[in-house]
Scaffold this motif. Structure first.
Motif, PDB file in Angstrom:
ATOM      1  N   ALA A   2       0.832  -1.197   0.000  1.00  0.00           N
ATOM      2  CA  ALA A   2       0.000   0.000   0.000  1.00  0.00           C
ATOM      3  C   ALA A   2       0.870   1.251   0.000  1.00  0.00           C
ATOM      4  O   ALA A   2       1.831   1.341   0.759  1.00  0.00           O
ATOM      5  CB  ALA A   2      -0.911   0.008   1.231  1.00  0.00           C
ATOM      6  N   GLY A   3       0.528   2.196  -0.860  1.00  0.00           N
ATOM      7  CA  GLY A   3       1.284   3.446  -0.928  1.00  0.00           C
ATOM      8  C   GLY A   3       0.358   4.618  -1.177  1.00  0.00           C
ATOM      9  O   GLY A   3      -0.598   4.509  -1.951  1.00  0.00           O
ATOM     10  N   ILE A   4       0.664   5.726  -0.528  1.00  0.00           N
ATOM     11  CA  ILE A   4      -0.135   6.928  -0.694  1.00  0.00           C
ATOM     12  C   ILE A   4       0.768   8.080  -1.140  1.00  0.00           C
ATOM     13  O   ILE A   4       1.938   8.136  -0.751  1.00  0.00           O
ATOM     14  CB  ILE A   4      -0.898   7.274   0.617  1.00  0.00           C
ATOM     15  CG1 ILE A   4      -1.840   8.468   0.414  1.00  0.00           C
ATOM     16  CG2 ILE A   4       0.055   7.466   1.777  1.00  0.00           C
ATOM     17  CD1 ILE A   4      -2.830   8.696   1.561  1.00  0.00           C
ATOM     18  N   CYS A   5       0.224   8.951  -1.973  1.00  0.00           N
ATOM     19  CA  CYS A   5       0.919  10.152  -2.421  1.00  0.00           C
ATOM     20  C   CYS A   5       2.150   9.778  -3.257  1.00  0.00           C
ATOM     21  O   CYS A   5       2.029   9.231  -4.338  1.00  0.00           O
ATOM     22  CB  CYS A   5       1.259  11.023  -1.214  1.00  0.00           C
ATOM     23  SG  CYS A   5       1.728  12.712  -1.593  1.00  0.00           S
ATOM     24  N   HIS A   6       3.355  10.030  -2.742  1.00  0.00           N
ATOM     25  CA  HIS A   6       4.599   9.663  -3.435  1.00  0.00           C
ATOM     26  C   HIS A   6       5.052   8.235  -3.117  1.00  0.00           C
ATOM     27  O   HIS A   6       6.039   7.765  -3.665  1.00  0.00           O
ATOM     28  CB  HIS A   6       5.719  10.636  -3.060  1.00  0.00           C
ATOM     29  CG  HIS A   6       5.596  11.988  -3.693  1.00  0.00           C
ATOM     30  ND1 HIS A   6       4.726  12.949  -3.215  1.00  0.00           N
ATOM     31  CD2 HIS A   6       6.219  12.539  -4.761  1.00  0.00           C
ATOM     32  CE1 HIS A   6       4.831  14.036  -3.965  1.00  0.00           C
ATOM     33  NE2 HIS A   6       5.723  13.815  -4.913  1.00  0.00           N
ATOM     34  N   GLY A   7       4.346   7.545  -2.214  1.00  0.00           N
ATOM     35  CA  GLY A   7       4.711   6.181  -1.846  1.00  0.00           C
ATOM     36  C   GLY A   7       4.884   5.241  -3.026  1.00  0.00           C
ATOM     37  O   GLY A   7       5.804   4.416  -3.043  1.00  0.00           O
ATOM     38  N   PRO A   8       4.029   5.333  -4.067  1.00  0.00           N
ATOM     39  CA  PRO A   8       4.195   4.434  -5.209  1.00  0.00           C
ATOM     40  C   PRO A   8       5.535   4.570  -5.952  1.00  0.00           C
ATOM     41  O   PRO A   8       5.869   3.709  -6.763  1.00  0.00           O
ATOM     42  CB  PRO A   8       3.007   4.791  -6.113  1.00  0.00           C
ATOM     43  CG  PRO A   8       1.949   5.228  -5.145  1.00  0.00           C
ATOM     44  CD  PRO A   8       2.724   6.011  -4.104  1.00  0.00           C
ATOM     45  N   GLN A   9       6.309   5.614  -5.670  1.00  0.00           N
ATOM     46  CA  GLN A   9       7.638   5.710  -6.281  1.00  0.00           C
ATOM     47  C   GLN A   9       8.478   4.474  -5.953  1.00  0.00           C
ATOM     48  O   GLN A   9       9.243   4.005  -6.790  1.00  0.00           O
ATOM     49  CB  GLN A   9       8.382   6.957  -5.787  1.00  0.00           C
ATOM     50  CG  GLN A   9       7.866   8.244  -6.358  1.00  0.00           C
ATOM     51  CD  GLN A   9       8.626   9.441  -5.805  1.00  0.00           C
ATOM     52  OE1 GLN A   9       8.764   9.608  -4.596  1.00  0.00           O
ATOM     53  NE2 GLN A   9       9.104  10.282  -6.695  1.00  0.00           N
ATOM     54  N   VAL A  10       8.324   3.953  -4.747  1.00  0.00           N
ATOM     55  CA  VAL A  10       9.069   2.750  -4.360  1.00  0.00           C
ATOM     56  C   VAL A  10       8.578   1.560  -5.178  1.00  0.00           C
ATOM     57  O   VAL A  10       9.372   0.716  -5.609  1.00  0.00           O
ATOM     58  CB  VAL A  10       8.956   2.485  -2.846  1.00  0.00           C
ATOM     59  CG1 VAL A  10       9.726   1.238  -2.460  1.00  0.00           C
ATOM     60  CG2 VAL A  10       9.450   3.688  -2.040  1.00  0.00           C
ATOM     61  N   MET A  11       7.278   1.504  -5.447  1.00  0.00           N
ATOM     62  CA  MET A  11       6.718   0.436  -6.272  1.00  0.00           C
ATOM     63  C   MET A  11       7.240   0.512  -7.706  1.00  0.00           C
ATOM     64  O   MET A  11       7.500  -0.512  -8.336  1.00  0.00           O
ATOM     65  CB  MET A  11       5.196   0.504  -6.268  1.00  0.00           C
ATOM     66  CG  MET A  11       4.565   0.352  -4.907  1.00  0.00           C
ATOM     67  SD  MET A  11       2.761   0.541  -5.073  1.00  0.00           S
ATOM     68  CE  MET A  11       2.330   1.024  -3.414  1.00  0.00           C
ATOM     69  N   VAL A  12       7.389   1.743  -8.208  1.00  0.00           N
ATOM     70  CA  VAL A  12       7.949   1.937  -9.544  1.00  0.00           C
ATOM     71  C   VAL A  12       9.354   1.337  -9.591  1.00  0.00           C
ATOM     72  O   VAL A  12       9.686   0.566 -10.499  1.00  0.00           O
ATOM     73  CB  VAL A  12       7.998   3.438  -9.931  1.00  0.00           C
ATOM     74  CG1 VAL A  12       8.846   3.658 -11.175  1.00  0.00           C
ATOM     75  CG2 VAL A  12       6.592   3.990 -10.127  1.00  0.00           C
ATOM     76  N   SER A  13      10.177   1.669  -8.604  1.00  0.00           N
ATOM     77  CA  SER A  13      11.551   1.157  -8.581  1.00  0.00           C
ATOM     78  C   SER A  13      11.605  -0.354  -8.383  1.00  0.00           C
ATOM     79  O   SER A  13      12.536  -1.009  -8.843  1.00  0.00           O
ATOM     80  CB  SER A  13      12.359   1.870  -7.491  1.00  0.00           C
ATOM     81  OG  SER A  13      12.482   3.242  -7.817  1.00  0.00           O
ATOM     82  N   ALA A  14      10.585  -0.914  -7.710  1.00  0.00           N
ATOM     83  CA  ALA A  14      10.517  -2.364  -7.521  1.00  0.00           C
ATOM     84  C   ALA A  14       9.965  -3.074  -8.760  1.00  0.00           C
ATOM     85  O   ALA A  14       9.943  -4.301  -8.811  1.00  0.00           O
ATOM     86  CB  ALA A  14       9.667  -2.702  -6.299  1.00  0.00           C
ATOM     87  N   ASP A  15       9.523  -2.294  -9.740  1.00  0.00           N
ATOM     88  CA  ASP A  15       9.028  -2.832 -11.006  1.00  0.00           C
ATOM     89  C   ASP A  15       7.870  -3.817 -10.806  1.00  0.00           C
ATOM     90  O   ASP A  15       7.880  -4.935 -11.329  1.00  0.00           O
ATOM     91  CB  ASP A  15      10.176  -3.492 -11.785  1.00  0.00           C
ATOM     92  CG  ASP A  15       9.815  -3.776 -13.239  1.00  0.00           C
ATOM     93  OD1 ASP A  15       8.921  -3.083 -13.771  1.00  0.00           O
ATOM     94  OD2 ASP A  15      10.409  -4.701 -13.826  1.00  0.00           O
ATOM     95  N   ILE A  16       6.860  -3.375 -10.035  1.00  0.00           N
ATOM     96  CA  ILE A  16       5.732  -4.261  -9.727  1.00  0.00           C
ATOM     97  C   ILE A  16       4.392  -3.725 -10.244  1.00  0.00           C
ATOM     98  O   ILE A  16       3.346  -4.264  -9.897  1.00  0.00           O
ATOM     99  CB  ILE A  16       5.624  -4.523  -8.204  1.00  0.00           C
ATOM    100  CG1 ILE A  16       5.340  -3.230  -7.433  1.00  0.00           C
ATOM    101  CG2 ILE A  16       6.873  -5.219  -7.686  1.00  0.00           C
ATOM    102  CD1 ILE A  16       4.994  -3.433  -5.967  1.00  0.00           C
ATOM    103  N   LEU A  17       4.409  -2.689 -11.081  1.00  0.00           N
ATOM    104  CA  LEU A  17       3.160  -2.025 -11.452  1.00  0.00           C
ATOM    105  C   LEU A  17       2.616  -2.381 -12.828  1.00  0.00           C
ATOM    106  O   LEU A  17       1.560  -1.882 -13.212  1.00  0.00           O
ATOM    107  CB  LEU A  17       3.336  -0.507 -11.343  1.00  0.00           C
ATOM    108  CG  LEU A  17       3.692  -0.007  -9.945  1.00  0.00           C
ATOM    109  CD1 LEU A  17       3.848   1.502  -9.954  1.00  0.00           C
ATOM    110  CD2 LEU A  17       2.671  -0.461  -8.927  1.00  0.00           C
ATOM    111  N   ASN A  18       3.294  -3.226 -13.559  1.00  0.00           N
ATOM    112  CA  ASN A  18       2.858  -3.556 -14.909  1.00  0.00           C
ATOM    113  C   ASN A  18       1.422  -4.091 -14.916  1.00  0.00           C
ATOM    114  O   ASN A  18       1.104  -5.050 -14.219  1.00  0.00           O
ATOM    115  CB  ASN A  18       3.808  -4.582 -15.541  1.00  0.00           C
ATOM    116  CG  ASN A  18       3.701  -4.580 -17.047  1.00  0.00           C
ATOM    117  OD1 ASN A  18       3.529  -3.528 -17.653  1.00  0.00           O
ATOM    118  ND2 ASN A  18       3.780  -5.750 -17.641  1.00  0.00           N
ATOM    119  N   ASP A  19       0.571  -3.422 -15.689  1.00  0.00           N
ATOM    120  CA  ASP A  19      -0.838  -3.792 -15.837  1.00  0.00           C
ATOM    121  C   ASP A  19      -1.664  -3.660 -14.562  1.00  0.00           C
ATOM    122  O   ASP A  19      -2.761  -4.220 -14.473  1.00  0.00           O
ATOM    123  CB  ASP A  19      -0.992  -5.211 -16.403  1.00  0.00           C
ATOM    124  CG  ASP A  19      -0.494  -5.301 -17.835  1.00  0.00           C
ATOM    125  OD1 ASP A  19      -0.637  -4.305 -18.564  1.00  0.00           O
ATOM    126  OD2 ASP A  19       0.024  -6.371 -18.203  1.00  0.00           O
TER     127      ASP A  19
END
Length: 169
Positions: free
Chosen positions: A100-117
């Motif tokens: 779970a990430g809020i605001c800029h939190g998803p930046q870590v998800m981007v770097s973890a490469d887990i957001l495809n689709d």
């Protein structure tokens, strides 16, 4: 009850850390502060709350956690360049655990490469990062996409907390 990691570094958005933390703790779940260096005290950008890192990301094992919450602010920028933090988030996602990430939190998800689709939302200033990483950006207060929960800003915290607690319970 669930064991929930909170990823922190200096400069997180105070309410985005404090409010989900208190709600999850009050619901009886175990919480652990994870960051780059155990023992560091991390302060919010408004300096209203501070928390001590209990476990370094380098010593964190995704098998021991049910979820991770990543508050926004400027902290995700520092966290996303740490390979141990990125590995922890990637490993949790690979186990279909809640991320779970809020605001800029998803930046870590981007770097973890887990957001495809995946469907998600975030602070509007990083929406292109989300799109460029394969995620489908939606401008909504909270988006749940499989094991990933995201919200935009502090005003969306009630919905963000509601969805986290629904997944944990």
């Amino acid at each position: 009850m669930a064991r929930v990691a909170f990823l922190i570094a200096n400069g997180y958005e105070d309410s985005e850390m404090k409010n989900p933390f208190e709600a999850i703790k009050e619901s009886g779940h175990e919480t652990v502060f994870i960051g780059i260096k155990k023992g560091d005290v991390c302060k919010g950008k408004k300096n209203t709350v501070s928390y001590e890192i209990e476990l370094a990301a380098a010593n964190s094992d995704a098998k021991e956690f049910d979820a991770v919450v990543i508050p926004g602010g400027s902290a995700p920028e520092e966290l996303r360049v740490n390979e141990d933090v990125v590995k922890f988030v990637k490993d949790l996602n690979n186990r279909s655990k809640l991320v779970a990430g809020i605001c800029h939190g998803p930046q870590v998800m981007v770097s973890a490469d887990i957001l495809n689709d995946k469907e998600l939302t975030c602070f509007i200033g990083i929406r292109d990062d989300i799109k460029n990483s394969g995620g489908n950006y939606r401008d909504e207060e909270v988006v749940v996409s499989q094991n990933i929960i995201t919200s935009r800003t502090p005003k969306d915290e009630p919905a963000f907390i509601r969805e986290i607690l629904a997944k944990l319970n």
